[in-house]
Write an enzyme that holds these catalytic residues in place. Structure first.
Site, mmCIF file in Angstrom:
data_model
loop_
_atom_site.group_PDB
_atom_site.id
_atom_site.type_symbol
_atom_site.label_atom_id
_atom_site.label_comp_id
_atom_site.label_asym_id
_atom_site.label_seq_id
_atom_site.Cartn_x
_atom_site.Cartn_y
_atom_site.Cartn_z
ATOM 1 N N LYS A 120 0.835 -1.207 0.000
ATOM 2 C CA LYS A 120 0.000 0.000 0.000
ATOM 3 C C LYS A 120 0.876 1.265 0.000
ATOM 4 C CE LYS A 120 -1.814 2.214 3.317
ATOM 5 N NZ LYS A 120 -2.366 2.542 4.611
ATOM 6 N N ASP A 138 -6.663 1.128 1.068
ATOM 7 C CA ASP A 138 -6.647 1.237 2.532
ATOM 8 C C ASP A 138 -8.034 0.863 3.047
ATOM 9 O OD1 ASP A 138 -8.310 3.349 1.985
ATOM 10 O OD2 ASP A 138 -7.221 4.805 3.198
#
Ligand code: SF4
Length: 255
Positions: A120, A138
């Site tokens: 991420k 997320d």
């Protein structure tokens, strides 16, 4: 969602916010990388508060290693997991100096090889610092993609793979920003604000949240429920009274 619906979904989010970006404050790719590492399980606002004074002084990996772990820990102690994060930031700064001449690398593999940097974080840096069409998933993006039916998936990797497949041009570059901001401010975790949502007719989530004025407040609902219980009890007593009367009118067996 159909291909046309996906296009319309992003067209509307883009219309509402034509130039979205991350809310993390930074002035170069290195500061962005550090801010994203610090933002794990913390809010962007809390990271900005801690990093504003820190980033005034520290703009490069060399300045960070010169600062040292103890002073960094002190500077970021208001952020969750600051002990581990301070260790990682110092280790990743050393790795940047030793392996990349103090520059932030531009490939996913190199970024993910740094301490404290996962997929991420790499996606955010590749997208925001280097303009790549990546999809950082997320908690907000994961929720919005599943709730709406845009890109449902059981894991963040599944959601990311679906986004890769379905997000059309010209929205690919900014898609993850729109999804994060939509999840943070409109499609909120506890109570999505459907009544003011620009994609309400495209979203499959049910039931939609009505506007506040049409919602029964919890306290009002409790009062209504108490009133109805009292009414039921009172009704029960009234109904029971004739039986009580009959029993009193029965002839006594006692002499
Ligand atoms: S309609 Fe409600 S659930 Fe659907 S995207 Fe909008 S805020 Fe989220």
């Amino acid at each position: 969602m159909t291909r046309d619906q996906v296009f319309e979904f992003f067209r509307r989010l883009a219309e509402a916010n034509p130039a979205p970006t991350t809310e993390l404050e930074s002035s170069n790719p290195y500061q962005l990388l550090v801010a994203v590492v610090l933002s794990a399980q913390a809010t962007d606002a809390s990271v900005n508060i801690a990093c504003r004074p820190l980033f005034e002084r520290i703009k490069t990996p060399r300045q960070m290693t010169a600062l040292g772990e103890d002073d960094l820990r002190e500077a970021i102690k208001s952020i969750g997991l600051f002990n581990t994060k301070a260790k990682n930031v110092i280790a990743l700064s050393e790795a940047l100096i030793e392996r990349f001449g103090g520059e932030v690398p531009r490939t996913r593999e190199e970024l993910e090889s740094l301490p404290g940097v996962g997929r991420k974080t790499a996606n955010v840096v590749l997208n925001t610092a280097f303009g790549e069409e990546t999809f950082a998933v997320d908690t907000h993006v994961f929720r919005v993609c599943n709730r709406t039916g845009l890109a449902p998936g059981k894991t963040v990797d599944e959601v990311e793979a679906k986004l890769e497949k379905i997000v059309p041009q010209p929205f690919r570059r900014d898609a993850h920003h729109w999804l994060i901001l939509h999840g943070r401010y409109t499609c909120k975790a506890r109570l999505p604000e459907c009544w003011r949502c620009p994609v309400i007719d495209l979203c499959r989530y049910k039931p939609k949240t009505p506007p506040p004025e049409e919602r029964v407040k919890p306290s009002a609902a409790r009062s209504a429920s108490r009133a109805s219980s009292k009414a039921r009890i009172a009704k029960g007593r009234t109904a029971a009274q004739p039986r009580a009367g009959r029993s009193r009118s029965r002839p006594s067996r006692l002499p």
